[in-house]
Write a protein that holds these residues in place. Sequence first.
Motif, PDB file in Angstrom:
ATOM      1  N   PRO A  67       1.144  -6.653  -8.412  1.00  0.00           N
ATOM      2  CA  PRO A  67       1.594  -6.633  -7.015  1.00  0.00           C
ATOM      3  C   PRO A  67       3.127  -6.706  -6.903  1.00  0.00           C
ATOM      4  O   PRO A  67       3.794  -7.336  -7.731  1.00  0.00           O
ATOM      5  CB  PRO A  67       0.961  -7.894  -6.413  1.00  0.00           C
ATOM      6  N   LEU A  68       3.649  -6.086  -5.878  1.00  0.00           N
ATOM      7  CA  LEU A  68       5.085  -6.125  -5.613  1.00  0.00           C
ATOM      8  C   LEU A  68       5.570  -7.567  -5.483  1.00  0.00           C
ATOM      9  O   LEU A  68       6.645  -7.915  -5.955  1.00  0.00           O
ATOM     10  CB  LEU A  68       5.415  -5.323  -4.347  1.00  0.00           C
ATOM     11  N   GLU A  69       4.771  -8.418  -4.874  1.00  0.00           N
ATOM     12  CA  GLU A  69       5.167  -9.814  -4.696  1.00  0.00           C
ATOM     13  C   GLU A  69       5.383 -10.505  -6.043  1.00  0.00           C
ATOM     14  O   GLU A  69       6.292 -11.331  -6.184  1.00  0.00           O
ATOM     15  CB  GLU A  69       4.131 -10.558  -3.867  1.00  0.00           C
ATOM     16  N   ASP A  70       4.593 -10.171  -7.048  1.00  0.00           N
ATOM     17  CA  ASP A  70       4.793 -10.733  -8.387  1.00  0.00           C
ATOM     18  C   ASP A  70       6.110 -10.238  -8.987  1.00  0.00           C
ATOM     19  O   ASP A  70       6.818 -10.998  -9.665  1.00  0.00           O
ATOM     20  CB  ASP A  70       3.637 -10.372  -9.315  1.00  0.00           C
ATOM     21  N   CYS A  71       6.421  -8.987  -8.761  1.00  0.00           N
ATOM     22  CA  CYS A  71       7.690  -8.435  -9.242  1.00  0.00           C
ATOM     23  C   CYS A  71       8.865  -9.117  -8.546  1.00  0.00           C
ATOM     24  O   CYS A  71       9.903  -9.378  -9.171  1.00  0.00           O
ATOM     25  CB  CYS A  71       7.731  -6.924  -9.020  1.00  0.00           C
ATOM     26  N   LEU A  72       8.704  -9.427  -7.256  1.00  0.00           N
ATOM     27  CA  LEU A  72       9.745 -10.141  -6.526  1.00  0.00           C
ATOM     28  C   LEU A  72       9.935 -11.541  -7.110  1.00  0.00           C
ATOM     29  O   LEU A  72      11.075 -11.975  -7.340  1.00  0.00           O
ATOM     30  CB  LEU A  72       9.415 -10.234  -5.041  1.00  0.00           C
ATOM     31  N   ASP A  74       0.805  -1.228   0.000  1.00  0.00           N
ATOM     32  CA  ASP A  74       0.000   0.000   0.000  1.00  0.00           C
ATOM     33  C   ASP A  74       0.838   1.279   0.000  1.00  0.00           C
ATOM     34  O   ASP A  74       0.288   2.379   0.023  1.00  0.00           O
ATOM     35  CB  ASP A  74      -0.946   0.014   1.203  1.00  0.00           C
ATOM     36  N   TRP A  75       2.142   1.153  -0.011  1.00  0.00           N
ATOM     37  CA  TRP A  75       3.027   2.312   0.039  1.00  0.00           C
ATOM     38  C   TRP A  75       3.541   2.726  -1.336  1.00  0.00           C
ATOM     39  O   TRP A  75       4.474   3.519  -1.439  1.00  0.00           O
ATOM     40  CB  TRP A  75       4.226   2.039   0.933  1.00  0.00           C
ATOM     41  N   ARG A  76       2.971   2.212  -2.391  1.00  0.00           N
ATOM     42  CA  ARG A  76       3.509   2.431  -3.744  1.00  0.00           C
ATOM     43  C   ARG A  76       3.717   3.917  -4.049  1.00  0.00           C
ATOM     44  O   ARG A  76       4.784   4.319  -4.497  1.00  0.00           O
ATOM     45  CB  ARG A  76       2.597   1.780  -4.777  1.00  0.00           C
ATOM     46  N   GLU A  77       2.696   4.724  -3.840  1.00  0.00           N
ATOM     47  CA  GLU A  77       2.797   6.140  -4.185  1.00  0.00           C
ATOM     48  C   GLU A  77       3.905   6.829  -3.386  1.00  0.00           C
ATOM     49  O   GLU A  77       4.718   7.573  -3.944  1.00  0.00           O
ATOM     50  CB  GLU A  77       1.462   6.843  -3.942  1.00  0.00           C
ATOM     51  N   GLY A 131      12.016  -1.672  -8.072  1.00  0.00           N
ATOM     52  CA  GLY A 131      12.166  -0.860  -9.280  1.00  0.00           C
ATOM     53  C   GLY A 131      11.151  -1.239 -10.348  1.00  0.00           C
ATOM     54  O   GLY A 131      10.502  -0.373 -10.954  1.00  0.00           O
ATOM     55  N   ARG A 132      10.990  -2.539 -10.589  1.00  0.00           N
ATOM     56  CA  ARG A 132      10.018  -3.003 -11.582  1.00  0.00           C
ATOM     57  C   ARG A 132       8.594  -2.620 -11.191  1.00  0.00           C
ATOM     58  O   ARG A 132       7.794  -2.227 -12.031  1.00  0.00           O
ATOM     59  CB  ARG A 132      10.108  -4.520 -11.727  1.00  0.00           C
ATOM     60  N   TRP A 133       8.313  -2.756  -9.907  1.00  0.00           N
ATOM     61  CA  TRP A 133       6.977  -2.460  -9.400  1.00  0.00           C
ATOM     62  C   TRP A 133       6.637  -0.990  -9.575  1.00  0.00           C
ATOM     63  O   TRP A 133       5.548  -0.631 -10.035  1.00  0.00           O
ATOM     64  CB  TRP A 133       6.923  -2.876  -7.937  1.00  0.00           C
ATOM     65  N   LEU A 134       7.580  -0.125  -9.217  1.00  0.00           N
ATOM     66  CA  LEU A 134       7.322   1.311  -9.292  1.00  0.00           C
ATOM     67  C   LEU A 134       7.288   1.826 -10.726  1.00  0.00           C
ATOM     68  O   LEU A 134       6.625   2.816 -11.015  1.00  0.00           O
ATOM     69  CB  LEU A 134       8.370   2.073  -8.470  1.00  0.00           C
ATOM     70  N   GLU A 135       8.010   1.161 -11.611  1.00  0.00           N
ATOM     71  CA  GLU A 135       8.053   1.598 -13.008  1.00  0.00           C
ATOM     72  C   GLU A 135       6.998   0.916 -13.874  1.00  0.00           C
ATOM     73  O   GLU A 135       6.742   1.351 -14.992  1.00  0.00           O
ATOM     74  CB  GLU A 135       9.444   1.318 -13.585  1.00  0.00           C
ATOM     75  N   GLY A 136       6.394  -0.146 -13.366  1.00  0.00           N
ATOM     76  CA  GLY A 136       5.449  -0.929 -14.156  1.00  0.00           C
ATOM     77  C   GLY A 136       4.009  -0.545 -13.911  1.00  0.00           C
ATOM     78  O   GLY A 136       3.702   0.446 -13.240  1.00  0.00           O
ATOM     79  N   PRO A 137       3.110  -1.371 -14.455  1.00  0.00           N
ATOM     80  CA  PRO A 137       1.675  -1.117 -14.286  1.00  0.00           C
ATOM     81  C   PRO A 137       1.270  -1.147 -12.809  1.00  0.00           C
ATOM     82  O   PRO A 137       1.772  -1.971 -12.031  1.00  0.00           O
ATOM     83  CB  PRO A 137       1.005  -2.268 -15.047  1.00  0.00           C
TER      84      PRO A 137
END
Length: 171
Positions: free
Chosen positions: A153-158, A80-83, A143-149
């Motif tokens: 979810p961050l867990e998928d990027c991990l 929930d901290w993406r922004e 990095g992928r999470w913040l730059e991607g769609p």
Amino acid sequence: MALFTDQGYGGTTVPQIAEAAGLTTRTFFRHFADKRDVLFLRDREFPQAVSAFMASVPSESDGTDTVRAGLAAACQGVQDWREQMARRRSIVHSEPALLERDLLRSHYLARAIEESLHRRGIDPERARTLAAVAVTCFDLAVGRWLEGPADVPLEDCLASAWNDMRTSLTG
């Protein structure tokens, strides 16, 4: 964060931060050494949180499973901290001195993971290696999470970063 975003890190002063927070400059310095500490406030807590996540993994898990489960739990904790993380990352990448401090954050996270693994009986060299791989994968994932769609979810990027690391190392 709003001041850093609006005025830039270099253009923001401690008195401005204190005033925006409803504090005196003197009170600010009771809690923070400098304005960098405001930007990296959550970094004090994150290594301990990851250690706690790793400690919650069943003891029969091997080192790799422990690291993956601990980082997956950490991903859920910051989802929930993406922004806020994106804003902070933009500010950090705007100032070379802040990048150095961000590397220190990675070092402390690796140290916390290494110590958690060592407490679980993992060989010190293996613990150090797993910790370095874990932090690299986590940083890549963020990095992928913040730059991607926004819907990924961050867990998928991990998981993706972890699999890429495995593929890269095994050929």
